[in-house]
Design a protein around this motif. Structure first.
Motif, PDB file in Angstrom:
ATOM      1  N   SER A 249      18.644  69.089  19.006  1.00  0.00           N
ATOM      2  CA  SER A 249      20.064  69.173  18.843  1.00  0.00           C
ATOM      3  C   SER A 249      20.423  70.743  18.563  1.00  0.00           C
ATOM      4  CB  SER A 249      20.776  68.342  18.027  1.00  0.00           C
ATOM      5  OG  SER A 249      20.477  68.240  16.688  1.00  0.00           O
TER       6      SER A 249
ATOM      7  N   VAL B 199      28.098  67.813  23.022  1.00  0.00           N
ATOM      8  CA  VAL B 199      28.877  66.630  23.398  1.00  0.00           C
ATOM      9  C   VAL B 199      30.512  66.596  23.658  1.00  0.00           C
ATOM     10  CG1 VAL B 199      29.388  64.302  22.332  1.00  0.00           C
ATOM     11  CG2 VAL B 199      27.227  65.367  21.868  1.00  0.00           C
TER      12      VAL B 199
ATOM     13  N   PHE C 205      22.652  60.023  21.265  1.00  0.00           N
ATOM     14  CA  PHE C 205      23.208  60.965  20.647  1.00  0.00           C
ATOM     15  C   PHE C 205      24.528  61.568  21.009  1.00  0.00           C
ATOM     16  CE2 PHE C 205      23.754  65.803  21.396  1.00  0.00           C
ATOM     17  CZ  PHE C 205      23.656  66.118  19.810  1.00  0.00           C
ATOM     18  N   ARG C 206      24.930  61.449  21.908  1.00  0.00           N
ATOM     19  CA  ARG C 206      26.512  61.590  22.246  1.00  0.00           C
ATOM     20  C   ARG C 206      27.256  60.760  21.477  1.00  0.00           C
ATOM     21  NH1 ARG C 206      28.807  60.136  28.446  1.00  0.00           N
ATOM     22  NH2 ARG C 206      30.716  60.846  27.994  1.00  0.00           N
ATOM     23  N   ASN C 207      27.006  59.186  21.696  1.00  0.00           N
ATOM     24  CA  ASN C 207      27.909  58.556  20.517  1.00  0.00           C
ATOM     25  C   ASN C 207      27.717  58.940  19.010  1.00  0.00           C
ATOM     26  OD1 ASN C 207      28.544  56.982  22.756  1.00  0.00           O
ATOM     27  ND2 ASN C 207      26.724  55.709  23.105  1.00  0.00           N
ATOM     28  N   ALA C 208      26.584  59.443  18.626  1.00  0.00           N
ATOM     29  CA  ALA C 208      26.621  59.497  17.218  1.00  0.00           C
ATOM     30  C   ALA C 208      26.747  61.014  16.969  1.00  0.00           C
ATOM     31  CB  ALA C 208      25.179  59.395  16.785  1.00  0.00           C
ATOM     32  N   SER C 209      26.969  61.848  17.711  1.00  0.00           N
ATOM     33  CA  SER C 209      27.482  63.216  17.164  1.00  0.00           C
ATOM     34  C   SER C 209      28.615  63.847  17.805  1.00  0.00           C
ATOM     35  CB  SER C 209      26.182  64.044  17.284  1.00  0.00           C
ATOM     36  OG  SER C 209      24.920  63.538  16.969  1.00  0.00           O
ATOM     37  N   LYS C 210      29.673  63.110  18.057  1.00  0.00           N
ATOM     38  CA  LYS C 210      30.902  63.468  18.848  1.00  0.00           C
ATOM     39  C   LYS C 210      31.461  65.022  18.600  1.00  0.00           C
ATOM     40  CE  LYS C 210      32.411  58.681  19.189  1.00  0.00           C
ATOM     41  NZ  LYS C 210      32.005  58.459  20.668  1.00  0.00           N
ATOM     42  N   ASN C 211      31.319  65.443  17.441  1.00  0.00           N
ATOM     43  CA  ASN C 211      31.582  66.999  17.075  1.00  0.00           C
ATOM     44  C   ASN C 211      30.542  68.111  17.517  1.00  0.00           C
ATOM     45  OD1 ASN C 211      34.129  65.893  16.143  1.00  0.00           O
ATOM     46  ND2 ASN C 211      33.215  65.573  14.061  1.00  0.00           N
ATOM     47  N   HIS C 212      29.469  67.641  18.008  1.00  0.00           N
ATOM     48  CA  HIS C 212      28.634  68.534  18.424  1.00  0.00           C
ATOM     49  C   HIS C 212      29.016  69.144  19.505  1.00  0.00           C
ATOM     50  CE1 HIS C 212      24.802  70.354  20.284  1.00  0.00           C
ATOM     51  NE2 HIS C 212      24.210  69.908  18.910  1.00  0.00           N
TER      52      HIS C 212
ATOM     53  N   GLU D  93      22.548  73.260  20.603  1.00  0.00           N
ATOM     54  CA  GLU D  93      23.628  73.979  20.335  1.00  0.00           C
ATOM     55  C   GLU D  93      23.746  75.556  20.557  1.00  0.00           C
ATOM     56  OE1 GLU D  93      26.570  74.383  16.075  1.00  0.00           O
ATOM     57  OE2 GLU D  93      24.869  73.179  16.242  1.00  0.00           O
TER      58      GLU D  93
ATOM     59  N   TYR E 184      19.051  69.624  27.011  1.00  0.00           N
ATOM     60  CA  TYR E 184      18.797  68.346  25.927  1.00  0.00           C
ATOM     61  C   TYR E 184      17.165  67.654  26.483  1.00  0.00           C
ATOM     62  CZ  TYR E 184      18.852  63.929  23.197  1.00  0.00           C
ATOM     63  OH  TYR E 184      18.541  62.846  22.454  1.00  0.00           O
TER      64      TYR E 184
END
Length: 352
Positions: free
Chosen positions: A337, A304, A294-301, A341, A330
């Motif tokens: 997610s 993250v 998830f961290r690699n795919a959602s860098k703007n979350h 948030e 998490y």
């Protein structure tokens, strides 16, 4: 008692034949593998070409019994482990001379790239130079661990010892417990980062400090050094904290894989340790792996972004708290997610 005097004149072949009588791994010593093959071969180059090499220092238990003799061997290396290992590897045929080596003897021969057995076959007289080379060995006769360890530190004062190597040479309960923790299965089999400079002992010191303080604290070198000295200055009981660390690391060993890719960085270990200690679910590794995906795919979350920013200062207590709380949120929310948030403002407030 503390006496330093010359050891009897001895050759490299003598030490090679007596190597089972020599403890190469007393507690204060560096881990094996610090020298590269090129460095090791360069030492043999120096011996073959007649250059002087530094003195060796050994703890000599052959004269009097000592409680420092934990292996029962008559000798233990204080300074010279890397050199002894290079010499033994060459005489065992496991180390080759460097390809750019130049023999400086009167006879113009090319011995570059040869191992010991090839050298002995082709140029027996040159091989005998190694076998018969006399090294200067200083015999240290003592029953005082503090003096032996202090000698190691002093001899290496101009060498770049790591904090873990210096702490390992300290006396007292905390350095001993740190060494014990570093030998657990998790810190010998599960980690995937190099341990050539006692990095596992550095991690063990951080875990023991965090456990003993009951929460995340700053784990920079100066704090770890002070903690290692603490046992000599207080009456505080540290063994119970160490037992809790070892128990949690036993759980962690069953949660993570051997040579686990998730454990390539030592900076995440305290966070994963605290999760194991406080959550300890069987699928913890899968949950952490899911977060990394998830961290690699959602860098703007926002979670993250906060996690990545915190990861830049791995020894800071705020960094530990943020990463721990984000991962805990998490995991407990099954990777939701949106819920993560929503939790971020509270996490940031709690961590600060």
């Amino acid at each position: 008692m503390f006496v330093v005097r010359p050891f009897q004149a001895t050759t490299l072949s003598w030490w090679h034949s007596e190597r089972d009588q020599l403890d190469l791994s007393p507690p204060y010593q560096r881990s094996p593998g610090v020298w590269s093959s090129t460095d090791k071969a360069y030492l043999i180059d120096s011996i073959i070409n007649g250059y002087d090499i530094p003195k060796f220092y050994i703890a000599d238990f052959s004269y009097v019994s000592s409680n420092l003799n934990i292996t029962g061997k008559p000798y233990a290396v204080i300074d010279g482990r890397q050199r002894f290992e290079a010499i033994f590897e060459f005489l065992d045929g496991k180390l080759k001379l460097n390809k750019n080596m130049v023999y400086l003897g009167d006879e113009p021969v090319d011995i570059s790239g040869m191992d010991y057995f090839k050298l002995k076959e082709k140029h027996s007289k040159i091989a005998q130079r190694v076998e018969n080379f006399n090294i200067t060995v200083m015999s240290v006769i003592t029953n005082r661990e503090d003096m032996s360890n202090e000698l190691f530190v002093r001899l290496n004062r101009n060498k770049p010892l790591t904090g873990a190597e210096v702490r390992s040479a300290m006396t007292g309960e905390v350095p001993r417990l740190i060494r014990e923790i570093s030998q657990t299965n998790f810190l010998t089999k599960s980690i995937a980062f190099s341990n050539t400079r006692k990095q596992s002992e550095n991690v063990a010191a951080k875990l023991l400090l965090i456990e003993h303080r009951g929460g995340f604290v700053e784990t920079k070198k100066i704090n770890l050094d002070r903690f290692a000295l603490e046992a000599a200055l207080t009456e505080t009981e540290f063994s119970l904290s160490a037992e809790r660390v070892k128990s949690s690391l036993t759980d962690a060993f069953h949660i993570f894989k051997e040579n686990d890719p998730l454990l390539k960085s030592s900076g995440v270990i305290p966070v994963y340790y605290w999760l194991t200690r406080n959550i300890g679910i069987v699928n913890l590794r899968d949950q952490i792996l899911s977060f990394e995906t998830f961290r690699n795919a959602s860098k703007n979350h926002p979670a993250v972004v906060a996690y990545n920013n915190a990861s830049r200062s791995t020894n800071d207590p705020l960094s530990y708290k943020l990463r721990y709380e984000i991962l805990k949120s998490y995991i407990t929310n099954d990777g939701n997610s949106l819920k993560l948030e929503q939790d971020i403002p509270g996490i940031l407030n709690l961590a600060s």
